[in-house]
Motif scaffolding. Structure first.
Motif, PDB file in Angstrom:
ATOM      1  N   ALA A  95     -11.384  -2.211 -23.597  1.00 15.07           N
ATOM      2  CA  ALA A  95     -11.650  -0.961 -22.892  1.00 15.07           C
ATOM      3  C   ALA A  95     -10.506  -0.595 -21.958  1.00 15.07           C
ATOM      4  O   ALA A  95     -10.082   0.571 -21.900  1.00 15.07           O
ATOM      5  CB  ALA A  95     -12.960  -1.081 -22.114  1.00 15.07           C
ATOM      6  N   VAL A  96      -9.993  -1.571 -21.234  1.00 12.77           N
ATOM      7  CA  VAL A  96      -8.858  -1.316 -20.336  1.00 12.77           C
ATOM      8  C   VAL A  96      -7.635  -0.912 -21.149  1.00 12.77           C
ATOM      9  O   VAL A  96      -6.898   0.027 -20.781  1.00 12.77           O
ATOM     10  CB  VAL A  96      -8.561  -2.551 -19.467  1.00 12.77           C
ATOM     11  CG1 VAL A  96      -7.284  -2.346 -18.664  1.00 12.77           C
ATOM     12  CG2 VAL A  96      -9.726  -2.838 -18.533  1.00 12.77           C
ATOM     13  N   ALA A  97      -7.411  -1.594 -22.278  1.00 16.29           N
ATOM     14  CA  ALA A  97      -6.274  -1.250 -23.131  1.00 16.29           C
ATOM     15  C   ALA A  97      -6.411   0.164 -23.676  1.00 16.29           C
ATOM     16  O   ALA A  97      -5.427   0.923 -23.730  1.00 16.29           O
ATOM     17  CB  ALA A  97      -6.180  -2.253 -24.286  1.00 16.29           C
ATOM     18  N   GLY A  98      -7.635   0.546 -24.067  1.00 19.92           N
ATOM     19  CA  GLY A  98      -7.838   1.900 -24.553  1.00 19.92           C
ATOM     20  C   GLY A  98      -7.558   2.941 -23.478  1.00 19.92           C
ATOM     21  O   GLY A  98      -6.977   4.006 -23.746  1.00 19.92           O
ATOM     22  N   ALA A  99      -7.961   2.649 -22.240  1.00 24.64           N
ATOM     23  CA  ALA A  99      -7.682   3.559 -21.131  1.00 24.64           C
ATOM     24  C   ALA A  99      -6.187   3.694 -20.897  1.00 24.64           C
ATOM     25  O   ALA A  99      -5.681   4.802 -20.643  1.00 24.64           O
ATOM     26  CB  ALA A  99      -8.380   3.059 -19.867  1.00 24.64           C
ATOM     27  N   LEU A 100      -5.448   2.598 -21.005  1.00 26.76           N
ATOM     28  CA  LEU A 100      -3.993   2.670 -20.852  1.00 26.76           C
ATOM     29  C   LEU A 100      -3.374   3.521 -21.953  1.00 26.76           C
ATOM     30  O   LEU A 100      -2.464   4.331 -21.696  1.00 26.76           O
ATOM     31  CB  LEU A 100      -3.399   1.263 -20.874  1.00 26.76           C
ATOM     32  CG  LEU A 100      -3.669   0.378 -19.651  1.00 26.76           C
ATOM     33  CD1 LEU A 100      -3.105  -1.018 -19.874  1.00 26.76           C
ATOM     34  CD2 LEU A 100      -3.084   0.986 -18.388  1.00 26.76           C
ATOM     35  N   ASN A 101      -3.840   3.330 -23.180  1.00 21.33           N
ATOM     36  CA  ASN A 101      -3.314   4.143 -24.279  1.00 21.33           C
ATOM     37  C   ASN A 101      -3.538   5.627 -24.017  1.00 21.33           C
ATOM     38  O   ASN A 101      -2.650   6.459 -24.255  1.00 21.33           O
ATOM     39  CB  ASN A 101      -3.987   3.753 -25.591  1.00 21.33           C
ATOM     40  CG  ASN A 101      -3.549   2.392 -26.123  1.00 21.33           C
ATOM     41  OD1 ASN A 101      -4.253   1.778 -26.906  1.00 21.33           O
ATOM     42  ND2 ASN A 101      -2.387   1.913 -25.697  1.00 21.33           N
ATOM     43  N   ARG A 102      -4.726   5.982 -23.507  1.00 22.55           N
ATOM     44  CA  ARG A 102      -5.012   7.388 -23.244  1.00 22.55           C
ATOM     45  C   ARG A 102      -4.180   7.941 -22.085  1.00 22.55           C
ATOM     46  O   ARG A 102      -3.953   9.146 -21.992  1.00 22.55           O
ATOM     47  CB  ARG A 102      -6.504   7.568 -22.952  1.00 22.55           C
ATOM     48  CG  ARG A 102      -7.376   7.334 -24.181  1.00 22.55           C
ATOM     49  CD  ARG A 102      -8.817   7.733 -23.927  1.00 22.55           C
ATOM     50  NE  ARG A 102      -9.486   6.889 -22.946  1.00 22.55           N
ATOM     51  CZ  ARG A 102     -10.117   5.764 -23.236  1.00 22.55           C
ATOM     52  NH1 ARG A 102     -10.132   5.310 -24.493  1.00 22.55           N
ATOM     53  NH2 ARG A 102     -10.727   5.067 -22.303  1.00 22.55           N
ATOM     54  N   LEU A 103      -3.730   7.044 -21.204  1.00 26.27           N
ATOM     55  CA  LEU A 103      -2.861   7.465 -20.093  1.00 26.27           C
ATOM     56  C   LEU A 103      -1.405   7.606 -20.521  1.00 26.27           C
ATOM     57  O   LEU A 103      -0.546   7.938 -19.704  1.00 26.27           O
ATOM     58  CB  LEU A 103      -2.964   6.457 -18.948  1.00 26.27           C
ATOM     59  CG  LEU A 103      -4.291   6.445 -18.176  1.00 26.27           C
ATOM     60  CD1 LEU A 103      -4.372   5.229 -17.275  1.00 26.27           C
ATOM     61  CD2 LEU A 103      -4.447   7.726 -17.372  1.00 26.27           C
ATOM     62  N   GLY A 104      -1.121   7.331 -21.766  1.00 23.98           N
ATOM     63  CA  GLY A 104       0.244   7.452 -22.257  1.00 23.98           C
ATOM     64  C   GLY A 104       0.974   6.142 -22.413  1.00 23.98           C
ATOM     65  O   GLY A 104       2.134   6.120 -22.813  1.00 23.98           O
ATOM     66  N   VAL A 105       0.327   5.032 -22.075  1.00 22.25           N
ATOM     67  CA  VAL A 105       0.954   3.718 -22.249  1.00 22.25           C
ATOM     68  C   VAL A 105       0.656   3.268 -23.675  1.00 22.25           C
ATOM     69  O   VAL A 105      -0.347   2.619 -23.958  1.00 22.25           O
ATOM     70  CB  VAL A 105       0.419   2.702 -21.216  1.00 22.25           C
ATOM     71  CG1 VAL A 105       1.150   1.373 -21.356  1.00 22.25           C
ATOM     72  CG2 VAL A 105       0.580   3.249 -19.816  1.00 22.25           C
ATOM     73  N   ARG A 106       1.537   3.698 -24.577  1.00 15.57           N
ATOM     74  CA  ARG A 106       1.379   3.415 -26.002  1.00 15.57           C
ATOM     75  C   ARG A 106       2.639   2.742 -26.521  1.00 15.57           C
ATOM     76  O   ARG A 106       3.707   2.871 -25.935  1.00 15.57           O
ATOM     77  CB  ARG A 106       1.147   4.712 -26.779  1.00 15.57           C
ATOM     78  CG  ARG A 106      -0.033   5.539 -26.295  1.00 15.57           C
ATOM     79  CD  ARG A 106      -0.263   6.731 -27.216  1.00 15.57           C
ATOM     80  NE  ARG A 106      -1.264   7.631 -26.660  1.00 15.57           N
ATOM     81  CZ  ARG A 106      -0.988   8.719 -25.960  1.00 15.57           C
ATOM     82  NH1 ARG A 106       0.291   9.021 -25.717  1.00 15.57           N
ATOM     83  NH2 ARG A 106      -1.936   9.483 -25.496  1.00 15.57           N
TER      84      ARG A 106
END
Length: 509
Positions: free
Chosen positions: A402-413
């Motif tokens: 869940a935390v990783a998904g939130a980072l991805n949505r913040l642009g950390v991809r």
């Protein structure tokens, strides 16, 4: 009854051999392994994610992210083992199924080695007792080295017992060397504590000294440790430097009485560090407290059957593998003692088989019922703890995701970098590299991390209420999902590619 001299040729009597009726253990062992695999596939695999240590091992050979920092104590054996699947697919489920089936097959193979020295009931009992423990079931499909050390220890000891009983032929010699090499490849220290009693046994037994077997054991240990030692010179400046750093990360190796820590961890603590918890559920450790008595009873029963030396060697080797974790390391994890449990299951199975035979021959249904109830109660406790551990593990890895998904949505991809609290597993789930500026996994300076952030999206994780990372000025702070795993977090998005992207729905706390 007076037993013949230990491990002497005269021990090859009909009483010391399995009966003809017990000469075909393979179907029974296959049945035990099938149940072992089925429980893993039904209760452990579904919905599971990779834990912290697993993400380190899997990322070295594929998976979902760039290789994580590989600290000094770790060895690459488990990475080699998972490579055939991890290099082809990032699917955790595929990896779990592969390991569950492979561990079941390895259990059959390790027990099959003992078929010439143990009767079928003892072989089957050994497999059932070891395979029924919750740490064995939990780590069967896990990308962790400890179960493989246990199976390798069981195999190596079986080959040595066969050599001492019947002579060290090429098969026994090569088998023992390969088994020790496997254990050392997984965990070099475990390989040492396994090879030590086995090498002593084949070197000091009067009239049965086996120099070729001793050479094979030592050679296997050296071969298994070779990659770890070579890496020590490439990355750490030498073997002594890596050993020193490994000791620092493990809290320093020295006299540390951790028996009580292991006792408490049996309630379902996969890692007890520091182990300052109360004894939450004493019922989970009843079998552990009874283990010395059951082992002693098994040695006595094996001695009456002409297999006393076999049970003694299994016991001595099992105790040797437990020594560093009970007395030299200052923390506890149930998986550390899996090699000891695998070997101590041999004399315990001797004891259980003896009790069963005695109650059956005396036609005492009450005794048979009591034994059956005791075993059923033991298995019930193990499955109950397994259920608890699986539930906590699934909740923790779900929060990592869940935390990783939130980072991805913040642009950390990808390509991206994650640093800070719980960065290693969260970076794996996000598809990012993990880089730490301090601690055991320190691999980058704060200045270099900020320079890197100008080229790729970079986030630094901090627990809610924790201190901001060094040089956090100019960063954007965003709360992340909370759960049962790492807890509430904030992320500091360092100035660079990530900060120019719009925040999305994953910003709620």
């Amino acid at each position: 009854m007076h037993e013949c001299p230990p491990l002497s040729p005269s021990q090859k009597t009909p009483a010391a051999r399995p009966s003809p009726r017990a000469s075909g253990p393979l179907p029974w062992l296959t049945a035990v392994a099938s149940v072992f695999a089925a429980v893993q596939l039904a209760f452990v695999v579904p919905g599971s994610g990779l834990a912290w240590d697993e993400t380190v091992y899997v990322s070295q050979v594929g998976g979902n992210a760039p290789p994580a920092f590989f600290s000094a104590p770790r060895a690459r054996g488990i990475s080699y083992l998972v490579a055939p699947v991890a290099a082809l697919t990032p699917s955790t489920t595929a990896l779990r199924i592969y390991l569950a089936l492979l561990s079941a097959a390895a259990l059959v193979l390790a027990l099959w080695i003992w078929r010439k020295v143990l009767p079928t009931p003892v072989l089957v009992g050994t497999g059932a007792l070891f395979g029924g423990l919750w740490p064995t079931l939990f780590y069967g499909p896990a990308a962790m080295p400890n179960l493989w050390c246990a199976l390798g220890a069981l195999a190596a000891t079986g080959w040595v017992v066969r050599a001492l009983r019947e002579g060290a032929g090429p098969t026994e010699t090569a088998g023992a060397g390969v088994a020790v090499a496997l254990v050392a490849l997984m965990r070099p220290a475990d390989g040492f504590w396994l090879a030590l009693p086995l090498a002593l046994a084949v070197s000091v037994v009067p009239g049965r000294r086996l120099p070729r077997m001793c050479a094979a054991l030592v050679g296997g240990l050296v071969a298994g440790c070779a990659p770890w030692a070579a890496e020590a010179y490439v990355r750490y400046g030498g073997l002594r430097a890596r050993l020193h750093r490994a000791g620092e990360i493990q809290g320093g190796l020295g006299w540390n009485f951790a028996v009580d820590d292991h006792l408490r961890s049996l309630a379902g603590r996969t890692l007890c560090r520091p182990c300052d918890i109360g004894w939450e559920n004493p019922a989970t450790a009843v079998w552990w407290v009874a283990l010395p008595l059951l082992t002693a009873g098994g040695i006595a029963a094996a001695r009456r059957a002409g297999r006393g030396a076999t049970a003694l060697l299994a016991t001595a080797t099992g105790l040797s593998t437990a020594v560093p974790y009970l007395f030299l390391v200052e923390y506890a994890a149930p998986r550390f003692l899996l090699p000891a449990y695998a070997l101590l299951a041999v004399p315990v199975a001797e004891h259980v088989a003896h009790l069963y035979a005695r109650t059956r021959h005396s036609r005492r249904p009450a005794g048979a019922a009591a034994l059956t109830l005791a075993l059923a109660a033991h298995l019930t406790v193990q499955l109950s703890v397994l259920s608890h551990v699986v539930r906590i593990s699934h909740a923790t890895t779900a929060e990592f995701a869940a935390v990783a998904g939130a980072l991805n949505r913040l642009g950390v991809r990808p390509p991206c970098v994650v640093s800070g609290d719980h960065a290693v597993p969260i970076a794996y789930y996000a598809g990012c590299a993990s880089r730490q500026t301090d601690g055991h996994d320190a691999s980058i300076t704060p200045e270099t991390l900020h320079d890197l952030a100008r080229r790729v999206p970079t986030a630094v994780l901090a627990p809610q209420g924790g201190a901001p990372p060094p040089g956090a000025g100019g960063t954007r702070v965003v709360p992340l999902p909370a759960g049962r795993g790492p807890g509430p977090h904030r992320t500091y998005l360092l100035p660079g590619p990530a900060t120019g992207r719009p925040a999305a729905t994953g910003q709620s706390s």
